[in-house]
Design a protein around this motif. Structure first.
Motif, PDB file in Angstrom:
ATOM      1  N   ILE A 195     -18.510   1.471 -26.777  1.00 18.09           N
ATOM      2  CA  ILE A 195     -18.456   1.909 -28.175  1.00 18.09           C
ATOM      3  C   ILE A 195     -19.438   1.082 -28.992  1.00 18.09           C
ATOM      4  N   ALA A 196     -20.256   1.747 -29.780  1.00 21.64           N
ATOM      5  CA  ALA A 196     -21.316   1.052 -30.524  1.00 21.64           C
ATOM      6  C   ALA A 196     -20.756   0.197 -31.650  1.00 21.64           C
ATOM      7  N   SER A 197     -19.785   0.715 -32.371  1.00 21.62           N
ATOM      8  CA  SER A 197     -19.257   0.024 -33.545  1.00 21.62           C
ATOM      9  C   SER A 197     -18.308  -1.104 -33.145  1.00 21.62           C
ATOM     10  N   HIS A 198     -18.566  -2.303 -33.670  1.00 17.62           N
ATOM     11  CA  HIS A 198     -17.696  -3.448 -33.406  1.00 17.62           C
ATOM     12  C   HIS A 198     -16.302  -3.206 -33.975  1.00 17.62           C
ATOM     13  N   GLU A 199     -16.228  -2.596 -35.135  1.00 14.23           N
ATOM     14  CA  GLU A 199     -14.944  -2.299 -35.774  1.00 14.23           C
ATOM     15  C   GLU A 199     -14.126  -1.324 -34.943  1.00 14.23           C
ATOM     16  N   GLU A 200     -14.790  -0.304 -34.407  1.00 14.52           N
ATOM     17  CA  GLU A 200     -14.094   0.682 -33.572  1.00 14.52           C
ATOM     18  C   GLU A 200     -13.613   0.058 -32.257  1.00 14.52           C
ATOM     19  N   ARG A 201     -14.403  -0.878 -31.719  1.00 13.72           N
ATOM     20  CA  ARG A 201     -13.984  -1.561 -30.498  1.00 13.72           C
ATOM     21  C   ARG A 201     -12.693  -2.346 -30.739  1.00 13.72           C
ATOM     22  N   LEU A 202     -12.656  -3.087 -31.841  1.00 14.31           N
ATOM     23  CA  LEU A 202     -11.456  -3.859 -32.160  1.00 14.31           C
ATOM     24  C   LEU A 202     -10.253  -2.950 -32.409  1.00 14.31           C
ATOM     25  N   LYS A 203     -10.508  -1.827 -33.065  1.00 12.63           N
ATOM     26  CA  LYS A 203      -9.426  -0.876 -33.348  1.00 12.63           C
ATOM     27  C   LYS A 203      -8.836  -0.322 -32.048  1.00 12.63           C
ATOM     28  N   ALA A 204      -9.721   0.001 -31.090  1.00 12.33           N
ATOM     29  CA  ALA A 204      -9.260   0.526 -29.798  1.00 12.33           C
ATOM     30  C   ALA A 204      -8.467  -0.531 -29.028  1.00 12.33           C
ATOM     31  N   LEU A 205      -8.982  -1.759 -29.008  1.00 11.91           N
ATOM     32  CA  LEU A 205      -8.299  -2.831 -28.278  1.00 11.91           C
ATOM     33  C   LEU A 205      -6.972  -3.196 -28.933  1.00 11.91           C
ATOM     34  N   ASN A 206      -6.903  -3.077 -30.248  1.00  6.62           N
ATOM     35  CA  ASN A 206      -5.678  -3.436 -30.961  1.00  6.62           C
ATOM     36  C   ASN A 206      -4.505  -2.554 -30.567  1.00  6.62           C
ATOM     37  N   THR A 207      -4.796  -1.315 -30.152  1.00  6.27           N
ATOM     38  CA  THR A 207      -3.716  -0.419 -29.716  1.00  6.27           C
ATOM     39  C   THR A 207      -3.107  -0.858 -28.389  1.00  6.27           C
ATOM     40  N   CYS A 208      -3.782  -1.774 -27.683  1.00  7.53           N
ATOM     41  CA  CYS A 208      -3.307  -2.230 -26.369  1.00  7.53           C
ATOM     42  C   CYS A 208      -2.602  -3.580 -26.423  1.00  7.53           C
ATOM     43  N   VAL A 209      -2.695  -4.273 -27.568  1.00  9.48           N
ATOM     44  CA  VAL A 209      -2.187  -5.650 -27.639  1.00  9.48           C
ATOM     45  C   VAL A 209      -0.699  -5.718 -27.325  1.00  9.48           C
ATOM     46  N   ALA A 210       0.098  -4.841 -27.933  1.00  6.94           N
ATOM     47  CA  ALA A 210       1.542  -4.875 -27.722  1.00  6.94           C
ATOM     48  C   ALA A 210       1.884  -4.647 -26.253  1.00  6.94           C
ATOM     49  N   HIS A 211       1.176  -3.716 -25.617  1.00  6.65           N
ATOM     50  CA  HIS A 211       1.439  -3.444 -24.198  1.00  6.65           C
ATOM     51  C   HIS A 211       1.049  -4.628 -23.326  1.00  6.65           C
ATOM     52  N   ILE A 212      -0.077  -5.244 -23.610  1.00  7.14           N
ATOM     53  CA  ILE A 212      -0.511  -6.421 -22.836  1.00  7.14           C
ATOM     54  C   ILE A 212       0.518  -7.545 -22.955  1.00  7.14           C
ATOM     55  N   LEU A 213       1.033  -7.777 -24.160  1.00  6.47           N
ATOM     56  CA  LEU A 213       2.056  -8.806 -24.353  1.00  6.47           C
ATOM     57  C   LEU A 213       3.336  -8.460 -23.594  1.00  6.47           C
ATOM     58  N   ALA A 214       3.697  -7.179 -23.568  1.00  2.00           N
ATOM     59  CA  ALA A 214       4.885  -6.754 -22.824  1.00  2.00           C
ATOM     60  C   ALA A 214       4.698  -6.975 -21.323  1.00  2.00           C
ATOM     61  N   VAL A 215       3.496  -6.695 -20.820  1.00  2.00           N
ATOM     62  CA  VAL A 215       3.187  -6.920 -19.396  1.00  2.00           C
ATOM     63  C   VAL A 215       3.292  -8.403 -19.055  1.00  2.00           C
ATOM     64  N   LEU A 216       2.718  -9.256 -19.901  1.00  2.00           N
ATOM     65  CA  LEU A 216       2.775 -10.706 -19.664  1.00  2.00           C
ATOM     66  C   LEU A 216       4.214 -11.219 -19.742  1.00  2.00           C
ATOM     67  N   ALA A 217       4.974 -10.739 -20.726  1.00  3.80           N
ATOM     68  CA  ALA A 217       6.362 -11.186 -20.892  1.00  3.80           C
ATOM     69  C   ALA A 217       7.224 -10.792 -19.705  1.00  3.80           C
ATOM     70  N   PHE A 218       6.868  -9.702 -19.030  1.00  2.00           N
ATOM     71  CA  PHE A 218       7.653  -9.240 -17.886  1.00  2.00           C
ATOM     72  C   PHE A 218       7.211  -9.905 -16.582  1.00  2.00           C
ATOM     73  N   TYR A 219       5.911  -9.906 -16.319  1.00  2.00           N
ATOM     74  CA  TYR A 219       5.436 -10.327 -15.002  1.00  2.00           C
ATOM     75  C   TYR A 219       5.349 -11.842 -14.835  1.00  2.00           C
ATOM     76  N   VAL A 220       5.019 -12.578 -15.886  1.00  2.00           N
ATOM     77  CA  VAL A 220       4.879 -14.037 -15.734  1.00  2.00           C
ATOM     78  C   VAL A 220       6.213 -14.688 -15.340  1.00  2.00           C
TER      79      VAL A 220
END
Length: 279
Positions: A195-220
């Protein structure tokens, strides 16, 4: 912590149920995750409260087998749901135009049924593998609830079959789920970097933050408990106790807090739910 886990997940389930704006694949998967957290908490609640609040430290052998089966089943169910949620994020970010046609209600229901069926079918032999063993060593468990690795150590017979089957289940389900989640995020990251836009990249990644934290909280914590059981025979007893309770409490407590904090749609829906209760 039980109050936060049960109350928080119940609120999310209610919010997804009554709010039309949350009738989307991502939130259906979240409601499945909340259901598995509630079920896991309810499976452990009797023995944990009896142990820590009433100092009642005995459990019937057959009740222990049932609890062991339920804990492992709901744990595997949560792993499968986290994998399904990673697929949801992959489609939403890497192929957004087909999101609505790929993740239909029928597909989501099918994925949920597969996750549930896999858990119960895969773990159905565990109680029978334990029941065939003579228990003649110490009858003291390391945790305030029943787990397969803990119970099989009490046997004074050959536990090779139990150990091999447990390792097979661990690798073929939890291990494969974690590998697929990792690969999905590799593909997501590659797509986001394009994605060319830095803002759009952050917006896309932000939708994954909660899931990544849930994965870490479960698997670690789960990896920590598994490692201590298999390789930490000389570890102090308090290590087993602490890790087992972290594994038990952290995911159900953190998941509703994480999704409420990181997902504005969930926050708004929860506010509307409480507003209706006040009215």
């Amino acid at each position: 912590m039980y109050a936060v886990a049960l109350g928080g997940n119940a609120v999310i389930l209610q919010a997804v149920r009554v709010e039309p704006s949350l009738h989307e694949p991502m939130y259906y998967f979240l409601s499945l995750l909340s259901f598995s957290d509630v079920a896991m908490s309810m499976a452990t609640l009797p023995t944990v409260l009896r142990t820590f609040c009433l100092n009642a430290r005995n459990i019937d052998f057959h009740a222990c087998l049932i609890q062991m089966f339920l804990i492992h089943s709901f744990s595997m169910m949560e792993s499968g749901i986290l994998l399904a949620m990673s697929f949801d994020r992959y489609v939403a970010i890497c192929d957004p135009l087909r999101y609505a046609t790929v993740l239909t209600n029928e597909v989501i229901a099918g994925m949920g049924l597969v996750v549930i069926a896999r858990s119960f079918v895969t773990l159905f032999p565990l109680p029978f593998l334990i029941k065939r063993l003579p228990i003649c060593r110490s009858n003291v468990l390391s945790h305030s609830y029943c787990l397969h690795p803990d119970m099989m150590k009490l046997a004074c017979a050959d536990i090779t079959i139990n150990s091999i089957y447990g390792l097979f289940v661990l690798i073929s389900t939890f291990g494969m789920d974690l590998l697929c989640i990792f690969l999905s995020y590799v593909l997501i990251l590659r797509s986001v970097m394009a994605i060319a836009s830095h803002e759009e990249r952050l917006k896309a990644l932000n939708t994954c933050v909660a899931h990544i934290l849930a994965v870490l909280a479960f698997y670690v914590p789960m990896i920590g408990v598994s490692t201590v059981h298999r390789f930490g025979k000389n570890a102090p007893r308090y290590i087993h106790v602490v890790l087992s309770n972290v594994y038990l409490f952290v995911p159900p407590v953190l998941n509703p807090l994480t999704y409420s904090a990181k997902t504005k749609e969930i926050r708004r829906a929860i506010v509307r739910v409480f507003h209706r209760i006040e009215m």
